[in-house]
Design an enzyme around this catalytic site. Structure first.
Site, PDB file in Angstrom:
ATOM      1  CG  HIS A  76      -1.803   1.174   1.349  1.00 27.89           C
ATOM      2  ND1 HIS A  76      -3.112   1.164   0.930  1.00 27.89           N
ATOM      3  CD2 HIS A  76      -1.570   2.428   1.815  1.00 27.89           C
ATOM      4  CE1 HIS A  76      -3.648   2.351   1.142  1.00 27.89           C
ATOM      5  NE2 HIS A  76      -2.733   3.142   1.683  1.00 27.89           N
ATOM      6  CD  GLU A  77       1.515   3.567   3.749  1.00 22.28           C
ATOM      7  OE1 GLU A  77       1.648   4.634   3.126  1.00 22.28           O
ATOM      8  OE2 GLU A  77       0.504   3.311   4.452  1.00 22.28           O
ATOM      9  CD  GLU A 124      -5.420   5.772   0.479  1.00 19.81           C
ATOM     10  OE1 GLU A 124      -4.594   6.686   0.717  1.00 19.81           O
ATOM     11  OE2 GLU A 124      -5.335   4.644   0.983  1.00 19.81           O
ATOM     12  CG  HIS A 130       0.354   6.305  -0.488  1.00 18.42           C
ATOM     13  ND1 HIS A 130      -0.645   7.098  -0.989  1.00 18.42           N
ATOM     14  CD2 HIS A 130      -0.226   5.565   0.497  1.00 18.42           C
ATOM     15  CE1 HIS A 130      -1.784   6.856  -0.335  1.00 18.42           C
ATOM     16  NE2 HIS A 130      -1.551   5.920   0.566  1.00 18.42           N
TER      17      HIS A 130
HETATM   18 ZN    ZN Z   1      -2.976   5.224   1.955  1.00 23.22          ZN
END
Ligand code: ZN
Length: 503
Positions: free
Chosen positions: A267-268, A297, A271
């Site tokens: 997830h990170e 996101e 980003h």
């Molecule tokens: Zn996030």
């Protein structure tokens, strides 16, 4: 005759000024990153003061008369370059918005946030909401004050959401959520009526160091540039960036849960790939910044779910995981592993929830925030309200505040209005991924061999490269041919879970 100086000189001076502001903001972000990773406990007080001073400095620079005059003069020149013109007009909007905040308010808010962050940390550790409640109440009051400073035409919460996702309003988000809620509920009921995949093997013992190494391998394989970023540990995973060549992500490790660290890493990384893909030459300018949190996101959710929870990804990654953790996985088939990491199970923790129930976690926070800002809910009543909503939407009994209303860091940061972007991001992600797959019919096949490079390039060209020059909706339309259409998300969910749960 006096020669009028070319606008180029003015633009260069403006750009230089914005770069300096970006430098101060980067120093501020670095201090905040440190606050959440390595800062010794006793340093918290002075750190709060240091951060407040830098926040005040950044605010002064962003609202200085000199900058205002520069924008005035640039607005009067006829600038042929479209990017430069857009930078000026976006900066004008930022400038006017920042002007609405008195410097004293900025300092007060910054100090309140640092205090709240520390008391939240303590409250979470001791599982006592009361330790955080007073600071939170003060923060909510400041946020209400902020809605007055910013102004709004509909719901006061609109002005807070606008900060994270321009143009988003209670009216709009209510409409999206009330459309999605029954559809997701129906899907959830269908799934809960089916046989649940076996997943006990995900919760055996996984050595910390081995997990960390495995995570680093996965992050690298997705294209994260370790010479332009690093990963560290923190109690709540997050990502931050000081420029495209210094992007930080954090994670946490649970030795009895293989998925906790892994999916937060992916997830990170999503980003971080966005930040590492922003144009270098535009540092400090709107054209060098991320578009919105919903778009940010969309990147993390795309990598986490459409890549990280896909069959194709695990075709390549699973043998590597088996090699690293033979005790847990040697007798588990790839298909069963895939089903296990996609198991739908109503639970308490948002960041560890599945792709379906995730949105109920978001909707619950959204409803609570709206009530806090409108004054319908008092902070001391949050735990009760929270637990009630979890009972209602997810059918679970929240065992403690630590597993309930204290789990997320956002409120302690004063980030009210942030949560809806998580769902919007997921909906955008489904649409982007569908478009990228249409553009490249071999995308899944490539993923099966560990190749996600073309996918990253697709995102870089269509989303990362333009910085903040376009709104979320414009980015979506330019990348996919239409504005946000939640049907892509619903189709994706249905297709995926029909196959996994066989209905
Ligand atoms: Zn996030």
């Amino acid at each position: 005759m006096i020669q009028t100086p070319s606008y180029k000189t003015d633009y260069e001076a403006y750009r230089e000024r914005m770069r300096r502001l970006a430098d101060v903001k980067a120093a501020l972000a670095l201090m905040q990153w440190d606050q959440e990773t390595y800062l010794p406990a006793k340093g918290a007080g002075f750190r709060a003061q240091q951060i407040a001073t830098l926040a005040e400095m950044a605010h002064k620079m962003a609202t200085s008369d000199k900058l205002g005059a520069m924008l005035d003069s640039l607005e009067e020149s006829s600038i042929p370059d479209e990017t430069e013109r857009k930078n000026i007009s976006l900066n004008r909007l930022d400038f006017e918005k920042q002007k609405k905040y008195p410097a004293s308010f900025v300092r007060k808010m910054s100090e309140a946030v640092s205090r709240s962050f520390n008391s939240w940390n303590q409250a979470k550790k001791e599982n006592r909401f009361s330790l955080f409640e007073k600071d939170l109440a003060q923060l909510v009051e400041l946020k209400k004050e902020e809605t007055q400073l910013l102004g709004y035409s509909g719901h006061p919460y609109d002005s807070l959401m606008d900060e994270f996702e321009k143009g988003s309003t209670v009216k709009l988000v209510d409409r999206i959520f009330s459309n999605m809620r029954p559809k997701l509920q129906e899907l959830l009921e269908k799934i809960l009526g089916k046989k649940t995949p076996e997943d006990a093997f995900l919760y055996k013992s996984f050595d910390k160091k081995k997990q960390w190494d495995y995570g680093i391998q996965v992050i690298g394989s997705l294209g994260f540039d370790f010479e332009a970023g690093r990963q560290d540990l923190s109690s709540h995973p997050f990502s931050t960036s000081f420029n495209k060549y210094d992007v930080r992500i954090t994670t946490r490790i649970d030795e009895s849960d293989f998925t906790s660290m892994l999916f937060s890493c992916i997830h990170e990384t999503g980003h971080a790939l966005y930040e590492q893909g922003l144009p270098e030459s535009e540092y400090g300018l709107p054209s060098g910044e991320y578009a919105s949190l919903g778009i940010h996101e969309s990147q993390s959710r795309l990598w986490e779910n459409h890549v990280g929870r896909s069959r194709a990804f695990w075709k390549f990654q699973y043998p590597l995981a088996q090699e690293k953790f033979p005790d847990a996985f040697k007798n588990v088939r790839e298909e069963d592993f895939y089903k296990a990491v996609n198991k739908i199970k109503p639970s308490f923790i948002r960041t560890e929830s599945d792709e379906l129930t995730y949105h109920f976690h978001v909707m619950i926070r959204y409803e609570i925030e709206k009530m806090l800002i409108s004054g319908e809910l008092k902070t001391q009543d949050i735990p009760e309200c929270w637990n009630e909503q979890y009972r209602k939407y997810l059918g679970v009994e929240v065992p403690s505040d630590k597993m309930g209303c204290l789990q997320d860091v956002h409120w302690s940061h004063g980030s009210f209005g942030y949560f809806p972007t998580y769902s919007l991001g997921s909906f955008y992600a489904a649409q982007f991924f569908a478009s990228a797959s249409k553009a490249d019919p071999f995308l899944a096949e490539k993923m099966e061999t560990g190749n996600t490079e073309e996918l990253l390039q697709w995102l870089r060209q269509r989303i990362h490269a333009s910085g903040r020059l376009f709104t979320s909706e414009d980015i979506c339309e330019r990348a996919t041919g239409e504005t946000l259409n939640v049907q892509y998300f619903l189709d994706y969910m249905l297709d995926k879970y029909q196959k996994i749960y066989e209905f």
